[in-house]
Design a protein around this motif. Structure first.
Motif, short mmCIF file in Angstrom:
data_model
loop_
_atom_site.label_atom_id
_atom_site.label_comp_id
_atom_site.label_asym_id
_atom_site.label_seq_id
_atom_site.Cartn_x
_atom_site.Cartn_y
_atom_site.Cartn_z
N VAL A 90 -109.02 -31.52 -19.59
CA VAL A 90 -108.72 -30.60 -20.85
C VAL A 90 -107.40 -30.48 -20.68
CG1 VAL A 90 -109.26 -28.24 -21.93
CG2 VAL A 90 -110.95 -29.35 -20.57
N ASN A 91 -106.72 -31.11 -21.82
CA ASN A 91 -105.22 -30.96 -21.98
C ASN A 91 -105.13 -30.00 -23.19
OD1 ASN A 91 -104.55 -32.68 -19.92
ND2 ASN A 91 -104.38 -34.58 -21.23
N ASP A 92 -105.08 -28.76 -23.18
CA ASP A 92 -105.28 -27.60 -24.18
C ASP A 92 -103.72 -27.44 -24.58
OD1 ASP A 92 -105.07 -26.43 -21.43
OD2 ASP A 92 -104.58 -24.55 -22.53
N ASP A 93 -103.64 -27.01 -25.81
CA ASP A 93 -102.35 -26.87 -26.49
C ASP A 93 -101.40 -25.69 -25.85
OD1 ASP A 93 -103.33 -28.80 -28.35
OD2 ASP A 93 -103.31 -27.18 -30.01
N SER A 94 -102.06 -24.84 -24.96
CA SER A 94 -101.14 -24.02 -24.30
C SER A 94 -100.68 -24.46 -22.90
CB SER A 94 -102.04 -22.50 -24.02
OG SER A 94 -103.25 -22.60 -23.63
N ALA A 95 -101.38 -25.83 -22.62
CA ALA A 95 -101.10 -26.28 -21.19
C ALA A 95 -101.41 -25.73 -19.85
CB ALA A 95 -99.55 -26.69 -21.19
N ASN A 96 -102.57 -24.98 -19.81
CA ASN A 96 -102.86 -24.21 -18.65
C ASN A 96 -104.11 -24.34 -18.19
OD1 ASN A 96 -104.64 -22.92 -20.38
ND2 ASN A 96 -103.83 -20.98 -20.12
N GLY A 97 -104.65 -25.58 -18.92
CA GLY A 97 -106.01 -26.25 -18.14
C GLY A 97 -107.08 -25.26 -18.68
N VAL A 98 -106.91 -24.23 -19.49
CA VAL A 98 -108.37 -23.23 -20.03
C VAL A 98 -108.14 -23.37 -21.61
CG1 VAL A 98 -109.01 -20.90 -19.53
CG2 VAL A 98 -107.99 -22.02 -17.63
N LEU A 99 -109.28 -23.61 -21.97
CA LEU A 99 -109.78 -23.84 -23.36
C LEU A 99 -110.06 -22.21 -23.88
CD1 LEU A 99 -109.61 -25.65 -25.88
CD2 LEU A 99 -111.87 -26.27 -25.49
N VAL A 100 -109.59 -21.60 -24.87
CA VAL A 100 -109.79 -20.50 -25.26
C VAL A 100 -110.12 -20.54 -26.80
CG1 VAL A 100 -108.69 -19.33 -23.39
CG2 VAL A 100 -107.52 -19.77 -25.50
N PRO A 101 -111.11 -19.49 -27.21
CA PRO A 101 -111.32 -19.52 -28.55
C PRO A 101 -109.77 -19.32 -29.27
CG PRO A 101 -112.52 -17.79 -27.33
CD PRO A 101 -111.54 -18.53 -26.50
N GLY A 102 -109.87 -20.44 -30.55
CA GLY A 102 -108.73 -20.51 -31.25
C GLY A 102 -107.86 -21.57 -30.84
N GLU A 103 -108.26 -22.22 -29.74
CA GLU A 103 -107.19 -23.31 -29.28
C GLU A 103 -108.00 -24.69 -29.37
OE1 GLU A 103 -104.50 -23.70 -25.25
OE2 GLU A 103 -106.49 -22.85 -24.98
N ALA A 104 -106.88 -25.83 -29.53
CA ALA A 104 -107.35 -27.21 -29.63
C ALA A 104 -106.97 -27.92 -28.23
CB ALA A 104 -106.58 -27.65 -30.84
N ALA A 105 -107.52 -28.97 -28.32
CA ALA A 105 -107.31 -29.64 -26.74
C ALA A 105 -107.37 -31.05 -27.15
CB ALA A 105 -107.82 -28.98 -25.83
N ASN A 106 -106.62 -31.86 -26.43
CA ASN A 106 -106.95 -33.38 -26.33
C ASN A 106 -107.73 -33.57 -25.01
OD1 ASN A 106 -105.16 -34.11 -28.40
ND2 ASN A 106 -103.30 -34.16 -27.13
N LEU A 107 -108.54 -34.34 -25.30
CA LEU A 107 -109.41 -34.90 -24.24
C LEU A 107 -109.27 -36.22 -23.69
CD1 LEU A 107 -112.79 -33.18 -25.19
CD2 LEU A 107 -111.33 -32.41 -23.51
N PRO A 108 -108.33 -36.77 -22.82
CA PRO A 108 -108.27 -38.22 -22.52
C PRO A 108 -109.55 -38.57 -21.41
CG PRO A 108 -106.90 -36.97 -21.22
CD PRO A 108 -107.56 -36.11 -22.16
N LEU A 109 -110.45 -38.89 -22.32
CA LEU A 109 -111.94 -39.11 -21.46
C LEU A 109 -111.58 -40.65 -20.85
CD1 LEU A 109 -114.46 -38.00 -23.92
CD2 LEU A 109 -113.43 -36.68 -22.15
N GLU A 110 -111.88 -40.77 -19.43
CA GLU A 110 -111.57 -42.11 -18.89
C GLU A 110 -113.20 -42.72 -18.48
OE1 GLU A 110 -107.66 -41.53 -16.24
OE2 GLU A 110 -109.32 -40.55 -15.34
N ILE A 111 -113.26 -43.71 -18.86
CA ILE A 111 -114.66 -44.38 -18.54
C ILE A 111 -114.22 -45.53 -17.49
CG2 ILE A 111 -115.45 -43.94 -21.01
CD1 ILE A 111 -115.00 -46.62 -21.94
N ARG A 112 -115.36 -45.87 -16.81
CA ARG A 112 -115.46 -46.76 -15.77
C ARG A 112 -116.41 -47.98 -15.86
NH1 ARG A 112 -113.23 -47.19 -11.03
NH2 ARG A 112 -112.59 -44.83 -10.88
N SER A 113 -116.11 -49.00 -16.08
CA SER A 113 -117.13 -50.31 -15.82
C SER A 113 -117.57 -50.40 -14.33
CB SER A 113 -116.25 -51.59 -16.21
OG SER A 113 -117.28 -52.55 -16.23
N LEU A 114 -119.13 -50.24 -14.40
CA LEU A 114 -119.79 -50.08 -13.31
C LEU A 114 -120.18 -51.38 -12.72
CD1 LEU A 114 -121.84 -46.92 -13.68
CD2 LEU A 114 -119.60 -47.05 -12.58
N GLY A 115 -120.47 -52.28 -13.73
CA GLY A 115 -121.07 -53.77 -13.55
C GLY A 115 -119.94 -54.80 -12.95
#
Length: 199
Positions: A90-115
């Motif tokens: 959670v890369n929230d706009d206040s940069a504290n790692g806690v997403l609170v009401p009224g806030e937005a966040a970037n989610l750099p979701l990492e995926i892995r290839s298992l095969g």
């Protein structure tokens, strides 16, 4: 997943039965296809699982009903790309790692290839199942992934927005990431506790 099988026609055959062992040649075989016409020289086994080894044997039945094993066994290893969500930060706009009401966040979701194969043309879609939590940027492209590779989106990350409703504090926001490549489709679910970090 599929295994494409082929064989040379056997002179004198009336029909074929195809046998498969699911754990290699030292395990029991069982019939998966019956009464295949004598002129048929291929078969697609679409009842296989990824990351498994299969052994195939052809039974030849002649016009007198006599059964013989074809001398050639065929081994198939199904080891294709399979994608899974590995990390969600959670890369929230206040940069504290806690997403609170009224806030937005970037989610750099990492995926892995298992095969063992390569997943090409990879993209993913993010959806929220929680009222009051909106996905603002819901689609991302990923680079091609080879076996074991872990990657974040190649462009902008996913972005979410939480409504400024204080009653959302303490709510678990549920998400589903649908991943797609030329090789298949996969889903992963995860949650973010509003007012806290990732769960």
């Amino acid at each position: 997943y599929q295994v494409q099988l082929g064989w040379t026609a056997v002179p004198g055959a009336n029909f074929y039965n195809l046998l498969r062992s699911e754990d290699g040649p030292d395990h029991s075989f069982y019939e998966i296809a019956f009464n295949l016409p004598a002129g048929q020289t291929s078969y697609v086994d679409d009842q296989v699982a990824n990351r498994r080894t299969y052994e195939y044997q052809l039974l030849v039945v002649d016009n007198n009903g006599c059964v013989s094993l074809n001398d050639n066994r065929e081994t198939a290893v199904v080891d294709l790309a399979e994608l899974a969500l590995e990390n969600a930060v959670v890369n929230d706009d206040s940069a504290n790692g806690v997403l609170v009401p009224g806030e937005a966040a970037n989610l750099p979701l990492e995926i892995r290839s298992l095969g063992g194969g390569t997943a090409s043309g990879v993209s993913a879609d993010l959806v929220s199942a929680t009222p009051g939590v909106t996905v603002v940027t819901g689609t991302a492209a990923y680079p091609d992934l080879t076996g074991g590779t872990l990657m974040a989106p190649s462009g902008a990350p996913f972005r979410i927005q939480v409504d400024p409703d204080i009653t959302l504090c303490g709510t678990q926001a549920d998400f589903r990431l649908s991943m797609e490549s030329a090789e298949g489709c996969w889903d992963s679910a995860f949650s973010i506790l509003i007012g806290a970090g990732l769960t």
